[in-house]
Design a protein around this motif. Structure first.
Motif, PDB file in Angstrom:
ATOM      1  N   SER A  23    -108.198 -29.272 -74.295  1.00 35.19           N
ATOM      2  CA  SER A  23    -108.342 -28.192 -75.285  1.00 35.19           C
ATOM      3  C   SER A  23    -106.991 -27.505 -75.541  1.00 35.19           C
ATOM      4  N   PHE A  24    -106.208 -27.316 -74.429  1.00 32.24           N
ATOM      5  CA  PHE A  24    -104.896 -26.682 -74.549  1.00 32.24           C
ATOM      6  C   PHE A  24    -103.937 -27.555 -75.378  1.00 32.24           C
ATOM      7  N   GLY A  25    -104.013 -28.867 -75.082  1.00 32.38           N
ATOM      8  CA  GLY A  25    -103.170 -29.819 -75.819  1.00 32.38           C
ATOM      9  C   GLY A  25    -103.521 -29.831 -77.301  1.00 32.38           C
ATOM     10  N   THR A  76    -104.852 -27.375 -79.016  1.00 29.75           N
ATOM     11  CA  THR A  76    -104.385 -26.126 -79.635  1.00 29.75           C
ATOM     12  C   THR A  76    -102.894 -26.203 -79.950  1.00 29.75           C
ATOM     13  N   CYS A  77    -102.114 -26.777 -78.990  1.00 32.21           N
ATOM     14  CA  CYS A  77    -100.664 -26.920 -79.192  1.00 32.21           C
ATOM     15  C   CYS A  77    -100.380 -27.785 -80.416  1.00 32.21           C
ATOM     16  N   LEU A  78    -101.127 -28.887 -80.507  1.00 33.29           N
ATOM     17  CA  LEU A  78    -100.916 -29.799 -81.639  1.00 33.29           C
ATOM     18  C   LEU A  78    -101.206 -29.112 -82.972  1.00 33.29           C
ATOM     19  N   CYS A 129    -101.064 -25.895 -83.513  1.00 33.66           N
ATOM     20  CA  CYS A 129     -99.974 -24.913 -83.742  1.00 33.66           C
ATOM     21  C   CYS A 129     -98.743 -25.597 -84.328  1.00 33.66           C
ATOM     22  N   LEU A 130     -98.373 -26.729 -83.711  1.00 28.09           N
ATOM     23  CA  LEU A 130     -97.193 -27.470 -84.189  1.00 28.09           C
ATOM     24  C   LEU A 130     -97.391 -27.940 -85.628  1.00 28.09           C
ATOM     25  N   ARG A 131     -98.609 -28.450 -85.895  1.00 29.33           N
ATOM     26  CA  ARG A 131     -98.906 -28.956 -87.249  1.00 29.33           C
ATOM     27  C   ARG A 131     -98.782 -27.821 -88.267  1.00 29.33           C
TER      28      ARG A 131
END
Lengths: 285, 174
Positions: free
Chosen positions: B10-12, B14-16, B18-20
């Protein structure tokens, strides 16, 4: 009938004013809005020699005051560059202060100081500059060219005095190198080379650059380290301080500190003006 | 164990996201900026039209100093911090009592650690004014050092007209 005459006179006056002020090439090239601004400035500024009236009126008089013509060209050039009225007025005021200065002239020792230009040239230009000053690295070669092969040829003798700015890294070493090159008879070539390679400056390279220009590398290195060179550099620096050099480059025109804009166009213009004044060319033919 | 793996994924995710989103916003902002620049009549050219040049004269570093005469009464006040700008050898020969020696050099800048030490000494002395005196020559090393330290932010700096020779003559007269 009288209304028609009035309009004709009005029209003629506009035509007269336009042709009068537009006689200089720089002014003729301006666009309509720029012409309006230039005209306004020409009507409010005065020449500080050879004509007592505003510049636009001086241009209508015969013979035309050479200074008024020069200043009109200057104003139109500045208007063309997009400068506003206040900036132009300030620049003209600084120029007038420099050219009309009646105060004590700077005492500058030119013994053994390298110069370019003809030895009999009537205008003496002295520059105090630092080896590590980026501005000096641009304007000095440009002035050198103007004096040796450009508009100032035969008019100006251009002397260079080293004035290291203490806060510039390696300004001292650059100063030692300049003075060493001067002692070895290769000053201007060396200066132009060092300024031309400004971004590649490195203290270790200074003797190598001298060698590339045909000077003896070992002798150059030895001179750079000699106490005599240090003393000469300190003497140059002290003289500059006494003459109120507070930035580099600082120029002196026949002993008067130049306070105007430090652009190549302005420098050439004021040096030509000084030459005209000395040669008594007060009016245009 | 499975709970931890779920949290990690789930954390990964969210990061993706955010980056997108960041990439999307940056791209859109850049495109918008370029379009505005293109439409603007005085838009910035994307390729330099001429070589960049620094055409600003280089000022001599320094601050404001005030001149004092050699017989100024403030020179003997306890609230005055005295600095002798001459070389160490002549300082050892003669100087004003309590003066600190900081030799001024016309070519080398005063080292930052010397300025810092001086500033600390002035602060701890609770002095209200700083008076520098030098060789009294033209130009005067006292005035030059005064300008130098005033430029580093030390306030209320003065120099003595005529420098150490004038001060010595004044002392001998008294």
């Amino acid at each position: 009938m009288s209304r028609v005459i009035f309009h004709l006179v009005l029209l003629a006056s506009f035509f007269f004013v336009d042709t009068a002020w537009a006689q200089t090439p720089g002014c003729q090239q301006l666009e309509a809005e720029q012409k309006k601004l230039a005209q306004k400035i020409l009507a409010s500024q005065h020449a500080y020699d050879c004509c007592d009236q505003s510049l636009d009126r001086c241009l209508q008089a015969k013979p035309i005051c050479a200074l008024a013509y020069r200043l009109a060209e200057n104003i139109c050039r500045r208007v063309g560059e997009g400068q506003d009225e206040k900036t132009i007025a300030r620049a003209l005021s600084r120029r007038a202060t420099s050219m009309m200065s009646t105060g004590k002239k700077a005492v500058i020792d030119l013994t053994d100081v390298p110069f370019v230009g003809e030895a009999q040239a009537p205008v003496v230009l002295v520059e105090y500059a630092c080896a590590r000053c980026p501005f000096c690295s641009k304007i000095t070669p440009a002035l050198h060219q103007a004096v040796t092969e450009g508009k100032l040829k035969g008019k100006v003798r251009f002397y260079f005095k080293t004035f290291p700015i203490r806060s510039h890294p390696f300004s001292k070493e650059g100063g030692f190198a300049f003075l060493s090159a001067a002692e070895m008879g290769g000053f201007w070539d060396y200066l132009l080379y060092v300024y031309g390679h400004f971004d590649m400056f490195c203290v270790k390279k200074l003797p190598l650059w001298a060698q590339q220009l045909g000077l003896d590398q070992q002798e150059f290195s030895d001179r750079m380290k000699s106490p005599g060179i240090r003393e000469r550099l300190v003497a140059c620096k002290k003289e500059g301080i006494v003459n109120r050099v507070d930035a580099t480059p600082t120029f002196f025109l026949n002993g008067r500190k130049f306070l105007g804009d430090l652009t190549l166009a302005e420098m050439i213009d004021v040096l030509e003006e000084e030459h005209d004044l000395i040669s008594q060319k007060l009016y245009r033919k | 164990m499975s709970m931890r793996a779920k949290k990690g994924s789930s954390f990964g995710g969210t990061c993706l996201v955010c980056l997108r989103d960041a990439a999307l916003i940056s791209t859109l902002a850049s495109v918008l900026g370029l379009m505005v620049n293109l439409v603007h009549p005085e838009g910035i050219s994307l390729v330099a039209q001429q070589e960049y040049q620094t055409m600003v004269p280089c000022p001599v570093f320094g601050g404001e100093v005030q001149k004092l005469t050699p017989h100024d009464p403030s020179l003997v006040k306890k609230t005055t911090f005295l600095i002798d700008a001459r070389e160490a050898s002549v300082f050892d020969d003669w100087s004003l009592r309590g003066a600190v020696n900081v030799t001024f050099d016309y070519l080398d800048p005063t080292p930052p650690e010397v300025i810092l030490e001086l500033a600390q000494k002035i602060a701890s002395s609770r002095a209200q004014r700083v008076v520098v005196f030098g060789d009294g020559a033209r130009p005067d090393t006292g005035e030059q050092l005064g300008r130098d330290i005033a430029g580093h932010g030390i306030k209320n700096v003065h120099y003595v007209e005529g420098g150490a020779p004038a001060l010595r003559a004044q002392k001998e007269k008294l």
